[in-house]
Enzyme design. Structure first.
Site, short mmCIF file in Angstrom:
data_model
loop_
_atom_site.label_atom_id
_atom_site.label_comp_id
_atom_site.label_asym_id
_atom_site.label_seq_id
_atom_site.Cartn_x
_atom_site.Cartn_y
_atom_site.Cartn_z
N TYR A 37 -20.45 51.29 35.61
CA TYR A 37 -20.30 51.96 34.31
C TYR A 37 -20.83 51.06 33.20
CZ TYR A 37 -18.12 54.28 30.28
OH TYR A 37 -17.91 54.90 29.07
N GLU A 114 6.73 70.25 32.97
CA GLU A 114 5.75 69.17 32.80
C GLU A 114 6.48 67.90 32.37
OE1 GLU A 114 2.39 70.47 30.28
OE2 GLU A 114 3.29 72.45 30.40
N LYS A 116 7.58 64.85 30.07
CA LYS A 116 7.67 64.58 28.64
C LYS A 116 7.25 63.12 28.43
CE LYS A 116 10.68 64.86 24.60
NZ LYS A 116 10.33 63.52 24.11
N ASP A 118 6.42 59.65 26.79
CA ASP A 118 7.02 58.89 25.69
C ASP A 118 5.90 58.23 24.88
OD1 ASP A 118 8.86 57.73 24.03
OD2 ASP A 118 9.39 56.10 25.40
N ARG A 137 1.67 64.34 14.02
CA ARG A 137 2.61 65.43 13.78
C ARG A 137 3.09 65.44 12.33
NH1 ARG A 137 6.13 68.07 17.12
NH2 ARG A 137 6.15 66.44 18.70
N GLU A 174 -0.22 64.03 23.54
CA GLU A 174 0.46 62.76 23.30
C GLU A 174 -0.53 61.61 23.50
OE1 GLU A 174 4.64 62.23 22.32
OE2 GLU A 174 3.49 64.01 22.88
N TYR A 226 -1.28 69.20 26.32
CA TYR A 226 -0.41 70.16 27.00
C TYR A 226 -0.06 71.39 26.15
CZ TYR A 226 2.67 67.17 24.26
OH TYR A 226 3.23 66.44 23.23
N LYS A 290 8.77 75.20 29.73
CA LYS A 290 8.19 76.22 28.87
C LYS A 290 8.11 77.55 29.62
CE LYS A 290 5.00 72.79 26.89
NZ LYS A 290 3.57 72.40 26.79
N LYS A 314 16.10 65.78 28.56
CA LYS A 314 16.04 64.31 28.45
C LYS A 314 16.82 63.67 29.59
CE LYS A 314 14.39 62.44 25.38
NZ LYS A 314 14.76 62.20 23.98
N CYS A 412 20.15 21.29 20.85
CA CYS A 412 19.06 22.13 21.33
C CYS A 412 18.84 21.84 22.80
CB CYS A 412 17.78 21.83 20.54
SG CYS A 412 16.30 22.62 21.24
N CYS A 415 15.23 19.85 23.07
CA CYS A 415 14.96 18.52 22.52
C CYS A 415 16.21 17.68 22.29
CB CYS A 415 14.18 18.65 21.22
SG CYS A 415 15.15 19.36 19.85
N CYS A 430 17.33 25.65 16.26
CA CYS A 430 17.10 24.21 16.38
C CYS A 430 16.48 23.73 15.08
CB CYS A 430 16.16 23.94 17.56
SG CYS A 430 15.61 22.22 17.65
N CYS A 435 10.44 20.13 18.01
CA CYS A 435 11.05 20.42 19.30
C CYS A 435 9.97 20.79 20.32
CB CYS A 435 12.05 21.56 19.15
SG CYS A 435 12.73 22.16 20.69
#
Length: 784
Positions: A37, A114, A116, A118, A137, A174, A226, A290, A314, A412, A415, A430, A435
């Site tokens: 490609y 389908e 959903k 995220d 949106r 999405e 979709y 749907k 969900k 710490c 250190c 710290c 450090c």
């Protein structure tokens, strides 16, 4: 090759590349390797460079993005872009099915299930097959125009693959990042010393909001469609027809789309998708159900916010139980100590988890998390799992509450230096800027482009310099020699890979140039808490040197003004807190108020006289003569004063003196005789001859104040290519607009150069005499 042959080859290569994009991104059936490609792509780039007259806006080579925008334009959706109502249980699903069947008497609805995704919702509009607009949106009625950014995403075709495309076709879907691409992006950000994204959705949303589409092109964004918006010129009767049309048009769709004709089949489809959710290369957080038939959808209608014919189911975030074996404490670049749960390994969300973040000591105490506890962990889209809860019934006897300072013996863990509580971040930090745990990240920050710009010192080089003992403090890079750098092994003892003499010489040259960089760059490079690029520039403009900052009356006065104002509000005789005070108490308060006022006027006026505060008549404290708004807030002033008073700050000044490095800032006296002293400049559009940060630095070196927004106080606007709303506002306000050519001339000869106005939208060419537009402020001969 003749022109005709070249044109034919260019057309062929474009079609082939778009076909392979479709096979790869939409159908997941690549026919050629990435290398093959790239060969085709490189050939097209070369031909278009040789024959620019054949370049078209829809060429695959144009997906690299264009110049930065000033901001996004909001546009209305042709059809409202609604969200879906959520359901969380099978009972909710049954109620949805009952609702649908009750309103479709005598009909048997078919559902399409389908995934959903995220991601971030998007609507793309094609007119006669060509991509014209892409909107987020937004509020559902209108969204931001992100067309320039969307054009960089290879999975979204610029033209529909149809001989006779519809007049209008809006596809909704999405934008997202796959999990692998997101991990690779975060790895690149780690190497560059940049903050990692918390999750793929945040990274996607942030990418779409970038104003520079060239940067968006570097982000691994993809899309799946979709749903439909406006369609004109074709008939679509169902969801299955819509998905088939999208696929035929070259638009990517999800691999999973299952039909169901009963509640039992619907439940089964949702459960199957839930079990397969981690098999997808991208994150999904639910199922979308749907009604398939569009005429049935019309009968079911809409609520005010969502369609009545669809629901989002969900899935609950996956959790797992395991035992917390130990708590370790990590030290970050800024010195913040973070407790981490070391867990009995357990499988969660498709991977084996052995560690989880505990965020901070307060979070551990709030949840009462103890070593030995059986805990519930959750991975809900975040990169690092978190401890959600403790199962108290399984707590072993003798488990002790966690106390972070006691756990690390008040030192710490890296250190052994002192630690202190930082209330702003609900964290322990710290105090040792040197450090070792912070050293590699501090070194990468120190050498980053916005800091000292030592580009050859990336993550691996920084790690090896520290690992080989060549650097124990970022300033040690100025002691490095060619003999030390050239043979630096960036690999392993078994598989060596040397840095090389060429890279070493390049690094040393960059270090020599860094010695002459202005105070602002050095101040940012040091990595003091709360001092970013813009803040460093403001602080450096008010101080001549590092020592000047360390002894700064400006910072002390800024802090004094802010604290005096707070004290004035507390003792104000007319304040609500003192409403019930006796006459004698109010008399004492008035005396105290008068003393505060005297000191406030001294400190405030000292700042105002230097242009570092502006007075304003108080609307709340009429007992004060004036209130002042200092340039430097409490956080910045406190951070700088604290740092330079610390042992680390004193060591820094001593080390700089030892190296003979004394970066220069600019007080008002220092800049008074510079060509752009007292002038405010805004940069907009894409510059062709330099980076915008380079232009900003050069303008500042000439005494200008460079800001990000145009106002009536702006003196000049430097306008590059594709300048947008800032240029329009400048012309509306009569602000002088400078072309890049004029500013380059000024850089070359500050004393004599005379700027040339940028081309106006009407003429598209500069005025013959170089004068500004008629409405603009006149140039000042004494200046140019």
């Amino acid at each position: 090759m003749t022109k005709a042959t070249a044109r034919g080859r260019i057309i062929y290569l474009r079609r082939e590349l778009e076909r392979h994009n479709h096979l790869y991104y939409s159908l997941a059936r690549p026919e050629i390797s990435d290398r093959d490609y790239d060969v085709l792509y490189s050939e097209l780039v070369a031909l278009e460079d040789q024959y620019p007259e054949f370049v078209t806006p829809d060429s695959p080579t144009r997906r690299v993005g264009g110049g930065p925008l000033d901001g996004f334009v909001t546009k209305p959706h042709a059809v409202p872009m609604l969200s879906l109502d959520n359901t969380y249980t099978m009972d909710d699903l049954a109620r949805f099915h009952t609702y649908v069947t009750s309103r479709l008497p005598g009909q048997t609805p078919t559902y399409i299930v389908e995934p959903k995704i995220d991601g971030v919702s998007l609507s793309v509009r094609y007119e006669n097959g060509a991509l014209t607009t892409a909107l987020t949106r937004g509020n559902g009625r209108e969204g931001d125009d992100v067309t320039a950014n969307i054009r960089t995403i290879r999975s979204i075709p610029w033209r529909l693959t149809a001989d006779q495309p519809p007049a209008v076709f809006e596809a909704r879907g999405e934008v997202f990042m796959t999990r692998d691409d997101f991990s690779a992006l975060n790895e690149r950000r780690r190497e560059a010393g940049e903050t990692e994204f918390a999750n793929a959705r945040n990274a996607t949303a942030g990418s779409l909001k970038l104003l520079d589409s060239r940067e968006v092109a570097r982000r691994p964004l993809a899309a799946i469609f979709y749903a439909e918006g406006e369609i004109d010129g074709m008939h679509v009767a169902s969801q299955t027809e819509l998905l088939d049309s999208m696929r035929s048009f070259g638009l990517p769709t999800a691999d999973f789309a299952v039909s169901a004709e009963s509640l039992e089949e619907l439940r089964a489809a949702v459960e199957i998708l839930g079990k397969k959710r981690y098999d997808f290369p991208y994150d999904i957080d639910g199922a979308v159900i749907k009604v398939n038939d569009f005429p049935q959808r019309e009968s079911l209608g809409f609520t005010a916010k969502a369609p009545s014919w669809a629901k989002a189911f969900k899935y609950a975030a996956e959790t797992a139980e395991t035992v917390l074996r130990a708590i370790s404490v990590q030290v970050g670049r800024t010195g913040i100590l973070t407790p981490v749960a070391e867990l009995e390994p357990v499988r969660l969300a498709g991977s084996v988890i052995a560690r989880a973040t505990l965020h901070n000591e307060d979070e551990v105490r709030r949840k009462d998390i103890r070593v030995g506890d059986t805990v519930v962990i959750e991975k809900a889209g975040e990169v690092i799992p978190a401890v959600l809860d403790v199962i108290l019934d399984k707590r072993p006897p003798g488990a002790e509450p966690f106390d972070l300072p006691a756990h690390v013996d008040n030192k710490c863990p890296s250190c052994g230096g002192p630690i202190s509580r930082d209330p702003r971040f609900v964290a322990w930090r710290c105090e040792n800027l040197f450090c070792p745990a912070q050293l590699v990240r501090r070194l990468r920050h120190f050498t980053a482009r916005a800091a000292l710009d030592i580009e050859s010192v990336g993550r691996i080089v920084a790690e090896k310099l520290v690992e080989r003992g060549l650097v124990s403090d970022p300033l040690d890079v100025f002691d490095l020699t060619l003999e030390q750098l050239a043979p630096l092994n960036l690999g392993t003892d078994k598989d060596p890979r040397v840095f090389g003499a060429k890279n070493a010489a390049k690094t040393l040259d960059a270090l020599a140039k860094a010695r002459e960089l202005p105070l602002s760059r050095w101040l940012f490079a040091i990595g003091i808490a709360d001092i970013g690029v813009s803040t460093a520039e403001e602080v450096a403009a008010a101080h001549a040197s590092f020592q000047d900052i360390a002894d700064s009356a400006v910072l002390r006065d800024s802090l004094a003004v802010l604290r005096l104002q707070e004290e004035a509000r507390r003792v104000n005789p007319k304040g609500a807190d003192n409403r019930d005070a006796t006459a004698a108490e109010k008399a004492r308060l008035r005396e105290k108020m008068a003393a505060i006022n005297t000191e406030l006027q001294r400190a405030g006026r000292a700042l105002a006289d230097k242009g570092l505060a502006r007075p304003k008549t108080s609307g709340r404290l009429k007992a004060l003569d004036e209130e002042f708004l200092p340039v430097f807030g409490e956080t910045v002033a406190t951070s700088l004063i604290t740092f330079f008073a610390s042992e680390a700050g004193k060591q820094l000044l001593a080390r700089l003196a030892e190296l003979g490095i004394d970066p220069k800032g600019g007080t008002s006296a220092d800049t008074a005789d510079r060509p752009l002293a007292g002038k405010t400049v805004v940069i907009t559009g894409a510059l062709t001859s330099m980076r915008r940060d380079e232009a900003r630095e050069k303008l500042q070196a000439l005494g200008a104040k460079v800001t990000g927004s145009v106002s009536k106080n702006t003196d000049y606007v430097l306008a590059g290519d594709n300048a947008g709303s800032k240029l329009a506002k400048a012309r509306a306000l009569g602000v002088a607009v400078l072309s890049e050519e004029a500013v380059l001339s000024l850089f070359e000869n500050p004393a004599a150069a005379r700027p040339v106005a940028a081309p106006s939208p009407e003429t598209d060419s500069p005025p013959d005499d170089g004068a500004p537009p008629a409405a603009a402020k006149p140039y000042q001969p004494a200046l140019f």
